[in-house]
Design a protein around this motif. Structure first.
Motif, mmCIF file in Angstrom:
data_model
loop_
_atom_site.group_PDB
_atom_site.id
_atom_site.type_symbol
_atom_site.label_atom_id
_atom_site.label_comp_id
_atom_site.label_asym_id
_atom_site.label_seq_id
_atom_site.Cartn_x
_atom_site.Cartn_y
_atom_site.Cartn_z
ATOM 1 N N THR A 175 40.954 37.420 47.202
ATOM 2 C CA THR A 175 41.455 38.099 46.455
ATOM 3 C C THR A 175 42.560 37.648 45.605
ATOM 4 O O THR A 175 43.274 36.494 46.238
ATOM 5 C CB THR A 175 42.057 39.603 47.045
ATOM 6 O OG1 THR A 175 40.883 40.177 47.536
ATOM 7 C CG2 THR A 175 42.900 40.348 45.768
ATOM 8 N N ILE A 187 44.251 42.478 38.782
ATOM 9 C CA ILE A 187 43.451 41.853 39.751
ATOM 10 C C ILE A 187 42.303 41.154 39.043
ATOM 11 O O ILE A 187 41.291 41.724 38.516
ATOM 12 C CB ILE A 187 42.769 42.900 40.732
ATOM 13 C CG1 ILE A 187 43.531 44.104 41.303
ATOM 14 C CG2 ILE A 187 41.812 42.387 41.702
ATOM 15 C CD1 ILE A 187 44.522 43.248 42.214
ATOM 16 N N LYS A 194 38.519 40.307 43.451
ATOM 17 C CA LYS A 194 38.882 41.198 44.111
ATOM 18 C C LYS A 194 37.858 41.257 45.484
ATOM 19 O O LYS A 194 36.713 41.646 45.272
ATOM 20 C CB LYS A 194 38.659 42.591 43.315
ATOM 21 C CG LYS A 194 39.111 43.943 44.708
ATOM 22 C CD LYS A 194 38.733 45.234 43.763
ATOM 23 C CE LYS A 194 38.981 46.483 45.023
ATOM 24 N NZ LYS A 194 38.741 47.762 44.229
ATOM 25 N N ASP A 195 38.386 40.754 46.586
ATOM 26 C CA ASP A 195 37.629 41.055 47.628
ATOM 27 C C ASP A 195 36.556 40.436 47.801
ATOM 28 O O ASP A 195 35.297 40.869 48.261
ATOM 29 C CB ASP A 195 37.434 42.564 48.315
ATOM 30 C CG ASP A 195 37.154 42.699 49.480
ATOM 31 O OD1 ASP A 195 37.682 42.006 50.673
ATOM 32 O OD2 ASP A 195 36.630 43.997 49.928
ATOM 33 N N GLU A 234 34.451 41.260 40.605
ATOM 34 C CA GLU A 234 33.693 41.903 41.866
ATOM 35 C C GLU A 234 32.267 41.190 41.836
ATOM 36 O O GLU A 234 31.823 40.966 40.686
ATOM 37 C CB GLU A 234 33.682 43.413 41.858
ATOM 38 C CG GLU A 234 34.922 44.077 42.259
ATOM 39 C CD GLU A 234 34.714 45.446 42.408
ATOM 40 O OE1 GLU A 234 34.476 45.890 43.560
ATOM 41 O OE2 GLU A 234 34.493 46.236 41.440
ATOM 42 N N GLU A 252 49.580 43.773 43.695
ATOM 43 C CA GLU A 252 49.390 42.615 44.632
ATOM 44 C C GLU A 252 50.307 43.006 45.598
ATOM 45 O O GLU A 252 51.530 42.806 45.745
ATOM 46 C CB GLU A 252 50.015 41.341 43.725
ATOM 47 C CG GLU A 252 49.582 40.013 44.849
ATOM 48 C CD GLU A 252 50.077 38.838 44.252
ATOM 49 O OE1 GLU A 252 50.813 38.789 43.019
ATOM 50 O OE2 GLU A 252 49.992 37.618 45.231
#
Length: 347
Positions: A8, A15, A18-19, A207, A325
């Motif tokens: 991330t 963001i 993300k992940d 993503e 964050e």
């Protein structure tokens, strides 16, 4: 070779990535795709250690990028979108400089001569970099990435700004290099990714929305519901007539490539085989079908379908405030004191 877990990157409340979690094996050629601002360049900068992640874990060649950055970075050859060249140096001087920076233990002369031969720089090795064409500058940047014989190459828009001949040459070179290395390629040119890569990863709003092999993309739902058709029919009647047929989702006029004919792309409902219905309608009107060809779904089709959908994550939707964050207590960051510049947010 590369293992990413929960990666991330946040700029305040924005963001950017993300992940992300994925694994890339040895010898794979992977294409990174996504619209502008999707997080491609940010991800690649984090993989190379150039940009600090907010949290998450990156392993390169079995080495944790945070815990053992020197060993991890030795596994990577990186070509940014704008190669970091010193234009007042000759090609050879610059490659010697990069060799020394990387603290390589190969025989310098033999190693650099081999790289110049691979990327076809022998004829210009004594020229100033500022006097080279855009294509040769890209080759110099690629040569720099190959110094040290890294098993992983990360290439960000390697053919941007090149002419068609140079693009073909660089693509062929990347394919050859990819036969013995892991290659990650970011590009806006979909045909380039399809020609070079075995696997495609598409990012949207930071993503990962698709991770599939190039072969799998041709068998996604709807891949066999599109046909290229050539008819002997009045041009002004084809689309109105065929659009009304049961099971037809869309008719697109392509052009006329033979006298008295019309070429169209016909997209049918996925549950309907439109060929019999099309034949009966054309026979009733005395139109001849000269060609009907099933069209597999192209990478461009997949890309547009996926990236034109609405954001699936509330955290990334414009209607919601982006996730701030907030680092967990056990979060790891490669540089907690560093403040990122707007240039590092570029994608």
């Amino acid at each position: 070779m590369i293992k990413v877990s929960g990666l991330t990157k946040a700029y305040g409340k924005k963001i950017a990535v993300k992940d992300l979690s994925f694994t890339i094996g040895q010898g794979e050629r992977v294409g990174f795709l996504g619209p502008n601002g999707a997080g491609k360049t940010t991800t690649m900068n984090m993989l190379t250690g150039y940009l600090a992640s907010s949290y998450g874990k990156i392993e390169i060649g079995g080495f944790d990028l945070l815990e053992n950055p020197a060993k991890a970075k030795q596994c990577i050859g990186y070509l940014p979108e704008i190669p970091p060249l010193y234009t007042d140096m000759t090609v050879w001087e610059y490659l010697c400089f990069a060799f020394d920076l990387k603290k390589c233990r190969f025989n310098k002369k033999a190693h650099l001569e081999e790289i110049c031969q691979v990327v076809k720089l022998e004829e210009v090795r004594g020229r100033l970099i500022r006097n080279l064409s855009k294509g040769y500058k890209q080759r110099v940047g690629l040569a720099q990435a190959l110094i040290g014989d890294p098993p992983i190459l990360i290439l960000d828009e390697p053919t941007v700004g090149l002419d068609p001949k140079e693009i073909v040459e660089i693509r062929n070179l990347i394919r050859r290099l990819g036969s013995t290395r892991t290659v990650i390629l970011s590009s806006h040119i979909l045909s380039e990714v399809q020609a070079v890569c075995q696997r495609v990863m598409i990012l949207k709003d930071g993503e990962l929305i698709l991770d599939a092999s190039a072969e799998e993309l041709t068998v996604v739902p709807g891949a066999n519901s599109r046909y290229g058709v050539r008819l002997t029919a009045p041009e002004n009647e084809v689309i109105p007539v065929l659009s009304q047929l049961s099971g037809v989702a869309r008719v697109e006029y392509v052009g006329s490539y033979e006298s008295g004919t019309v070429d169209i792309i016909l997209e049918a409902d996925q549950r309907v085989d439109i060929r019999k219905i099309l034949f009966e309608e054309c026979a009733k009107r005395s139109w001849y079908i000269l060609m009907i060809t099933p069209l597999g779904m192209s990478l461009e089709d997949v890309f547009l379908r996926l990236t034109e959908q609405e954001p699936s994550s509330p955290a990334l939707s414009e209607e919601k405030e982006p996730m701030p964050e907030i680092l967990p207590e056990n979060a790891k960051t490669t540089d907690s004191s560093r403040e990122d510049t707007p240039e590092q947010m570029k994608d």
